[in-house]
Design an enzyme around this catalytic site. Structure first.
Site, PDB file in Angstrom:
ATOM      1  N   HIS A   1      14.668 -11.759   1.574  1.00  8.49           N
ATOM      2  CA  HIS A   1      14.006 -12.911   1.730  1.00  8.49           C
ATOM      3  C   HIS A   1      12.455 -12.593   1.556  1.00  8.49           C
ATOM      4  O   HIS A   1      12.266 -11.574   2.264  1.00  8.49           O
ATOM      5  CB  HIS A   1      14.474 -13.682   2.917  1.00  8.49           C
ATOM      6  CG  HIS A   1      14.182 -15.042   3.139  1.00  8.49           C
ATOM      7  ND1 HIS A   1      12.904 -15.280   3.601  1.00  8.49           N
ATOM      8  CD2 HIS A   1      14.815 -16.285   2.826  1.00  8.49           C
ATOM      9  CE1 HIS A   1      12.784 -16.515   3.384  1.00  8.49           C
ATOM     10  NE2 HIS A   1      13.841 -17.137   3.041  1.00  8.49           N
TER      11      HIS A   1
ATOM     12  N   GLU B   1      13.459 -17.956  -5.432  1.00  7.22           N
ATOM     13  CA  GLU B   1      12.670 -18.642  -4.322  1.00  7.22           C
ATOM     14  C   GLU B   1      11.064 -18.380  -4.766  1.00  7.22           C
ATOM     15  O   GLU B   1      10.622 -17.433  -3.865  1.00  7.22           O
ATOM     16  CB  GLU B   1      12.944 -18.325  -3.108  1.00  7.22           C
ATOM     17  CG  GLU B   1      14.500 -18.552  -2.562  1.00  7.22           C
ATOM     18  CD  GLU B   1      14.855 -18.725  -1.159  1.00  7.22           C
ATOM     19  OE1 GLU B   1      15.467 -19.646  -0.942  1.00  7.22           O
ATOM     20  OE2 GLU B   1      14.234 -17.869  -0.379  1.00  7.22           O
TER      21      GLU B   1
ATOM     22  N   GLY C   1       9.202 -23.164   3.044  1.00 10.33           N
ATOM     23  CA  GLY C   1       8.758 -23.677   4.175  1.00 10.33           C
ATOM     24  C   GLY C   1       7.398 -24.540   4.135  1.00 10.33           C
ATOM     25  O   GLY C   1       6.763 -24.826   5.147  1.00 10.33           O
TER      26      GLY C   1
ATOM     27  N   GLU D   1      10.391 -13.797   3.367  1.00 12.58           N
ATOM     28  CA  GLU D   1       9.991 -13.326   4.732  1.00 12.58           C
ATOM     29  C   GLU D   1      10.104 -12.079   5.321  1.00 12.58           C
ATOM     30  O   GLU D   1       9.267 -11.537   6.032  1.00 12.58           O
ATOM     31  CB  GLU D   1      10.504 -14.397   5.865  1.00 12.58           C
ATOM     32  CG  GLU D   1       9.657 -15.964   5.550  1.00 12.58           C
ATOM     33  CD  GLU D   1      10.858 -17.304   6.071  1.00 12.58           C
ATOM     34  OE1 GLU D   1      11.628 -17.091   6.769  1.00 12.58           O
ATOM     35  OE2 GLU D   1      10.342 -18.145   5.493  1.00 12.58           O
TER      36      GLU D   1
ATOM     37  N   ASN E   1      19.968 -21.398   5.257  1.00  8.68           N
ATOM     38  CA  ASN E   1      19.351 -20.146   6.168  1.00  8.68           C
ATOM     39  C   ASN E   1      18.466 -20.738   7.509  1.00  8.68           C
ATOM     40  O   ASN E   1      17.694 -21.389   7.353  1.00  8.68           O
ATOM     41  CB  ASN E   1      17.988 -19.327   5.145  1.00  8.68           C
ATOM     42  CG  ASN E   1      17.494 -18.371   5.846  1.00  8.68           C
ATOM     43  OD1 ASN E   1      17.755 -17.890   6.780  1.00  8.68           O
ATOM     44  ND2 ASN E   1      16.400 -18.103   5.479  1.00  8.68           N
TER      45      ASN E   1
ATOM     46  N   LYS F   1      16.926 -19.030   9.582  1.00  3.42           N
ATOM     47  CA  LYS F   1      15.815 -18.140   9.808  1.00  3.42           C
ATOM     48  C   LYS F   1      16.096 -17.926  11.593  1.00  3.42           C
ATOM     49  O   LYS F   1      17.135 -17.731  11.963  1.00  3.42           O
ATOM     50  CB  LYS F   1      14.537 -19.009   9.806  1.00  3.42           C
ATOM     51  CG  LYS F   1      14.629 -19.450   8.282  1.00  3.42           C
ATOM     52  CD  LYS F   1      13.332 -19.920   7.888  1.00  3.42           C
ATOM     53  CE  LYS F   1      13.387 -20.283   6.544  1.00  3.42           C
ATOM     54  NZ  LYS F   1      12.055 -20.570   5.700  1.00  3.42           N
TER      55      LYS F   1
ATOM     56  N   SER G   1      11.981 -25.325  -0.008  1.00  7.45           N
ATOM     57  CA  SER G   1      11.720 -26.928   0.141  1.00  7.45           C
ATOM     58  C   SER G   1      12.687 -27.849  -0.349  1.00  7.45           C
ATOM     59  O   SER G   1      12.631 -28.936  -0.593  1.00  7.45           O
ATOM     60  CB  SER G   1      10.265 -27.279   0.127  1.00  7.45           C
ATOM     61  OG  SER G   1       9.556 -26.513   0.864  1.00  7.45           O
TER      62      SER G   1
HETATM   63  C1  PEP Z   1      14.544 -20.295   2.769  1.00  8.79           C
HETATM   64  O1  PEP Z   1      14.375 -20.099   3.976  1.00  8.79           O
HETATM   65  O2  PEP Z   1      15.029 -19.553   2.170  1.00  8.79           O
HETATM   66  C2  PEP Z   1      13.860 -21.595   2.291  1.00  8.79           C
HETATM   67  C3  PEP Z   1      14.146 -21.959   1.052  1.00  8.79           C
HETATM   68  O3  PEP Z   1      13.173 -22.236   3.299  1.00  8.79           O
HETATM   69  P1  PEP Z   1      12.820 -23.847   2.960  1.00  8.79           P
HETATM   70  O4  PEP Z   1      14.075 -24.831   2.493  1.00  8.79           O
HETATM   71  O5  PEP Z   1      12.572 -24.200   4.612  1.00  8.79           O
HETATM   72  O6  PEP Z   1      11.716 -24.047   2.000  1.00  8.79           O
END
Ligand code: PEP
Length: 256
Positions: A99, A171, A177, A101, A13, A15, A217
């Site tokens: 997501h 998630e 992040g 975000e 992703n 973003k 992460s």
């Molecule tokens: C994501 O954007 O779905 C995500 C898991 O980000 P990150 O790996 O940076 O935590």
């Protein structure tokens, strides 16, 4: 169904990162580094304006290009939104929906996540449906209730024959992040709970066949252990997907 028979999907992703030029270069490098790694599906979910460039750069490779959101109406006065048919015509097969975000900054609710999921499925796309608890919910000991509720609300009204095109990405919001990763045991526990919830809704066979990813992460250092868990069938990767060398190592970890 055994874990080995489920489709493992490693999805990036990006973003809101990469101009089309950078997208073409990064996607091409990712394709080069993951060539022949056929033990999992490799997907890059890129900003809308990067889709054409990334698609062109990965033509004939095993990297698929996905999108990061989709609107639930087919067309009309929804300035700034993108409809499912538009993505399909661009060759997009996968789309992220829900997501954290989007939920946190753009007012997405389980109701709109459900509508977007239905629209994408009706257009023939595969949906990477994201859900997970925030830190306060984990600390309050209600992760199970929250995740089961999100699973039920986000899948409400979706017929069983479309569920094969739904991938759920667990998630935990506190891990996205932040550099904080769920332990493999925490990831396994919640992915198993999601599968059990899907089984209650659609039966064991449908639940056992579903790809359930972990995201939060995930990186080249922790991917192998997370992916070794019985109910973790891949990853949704943010930060590490921007660096082809790191992302390719996660793809390597999924080859076992
Ligand atoms: C994501 O954007 O779905 C995500 C898991 O980000 P990150 O790996 O940076 O935590």
């Amino acid at each position: 169904m055994k874990k080995e028979s489920r489709k493992v999907i490693i999805a990036g992703n990006w973003k809101m990162n990469m101009t089309p030029k950078a997208a073409a270069e990064t996607a091409a490098k990712t394709a080069e580094l993951t060539a022949g790694k056929n033990g999992c599906e490799v997907v890059l979910c890129v900003p809308f304006v990067d889709i054409a460039a990334a698609m062109e750069a990965t033509k004939g490779t095993n990297v698929k290009i996905g999108a990061q959101n989709v609107h639930f109406e087919k067309k009309g006065a929804f300035t700034g939104e993108i409809a499912a048919d538009m993505l399909v015509e661009c060759g997009v097969e996968y789309v992220i929906v829900g997501h954290s975000e989007r939920r946190q900054y753009f007012g997405e609710t389980d109701t709109t996540v459900n509508l977007r999921t239905k629209a994408a499925l009706d257009a023939g796309m595969k949906v990477i449906l994201c859900l997970g608890e925030v830190l306060a919910e984990r600390q309050a000991g209600i992760t199970e209730e929250i995740v089961a509720m999100q699973t039920k609300l986000d899948l409400a009204g979706i017929p069983a024959d479309q569920i094969a095109n739904v991938i759920i990405a667990y998630e935990p919001v506190w891990a996205i992040g932040t550099g904080l990763t769920a332990t493999p045991e925490q990831a396994e526990e919640v992915c198993a709970l999601i599968r059990a919830t899907v089984a209650k809704l659609y039966g064991d066979a449908v639940a056992e066949a579903m790809t359930i990813q972990y995201g939060g992460s995930m990186n080249d250092g922790n991917a192998a252990e997370l992916l070794s868990k019985v109910n973790v069938d891949g990853g949704l990767i943010g930060g590490a997907s921007l660096v082809p060398e790191k992302f390719a190592k996660i793809v390597d970890a999924a080859q076992a």
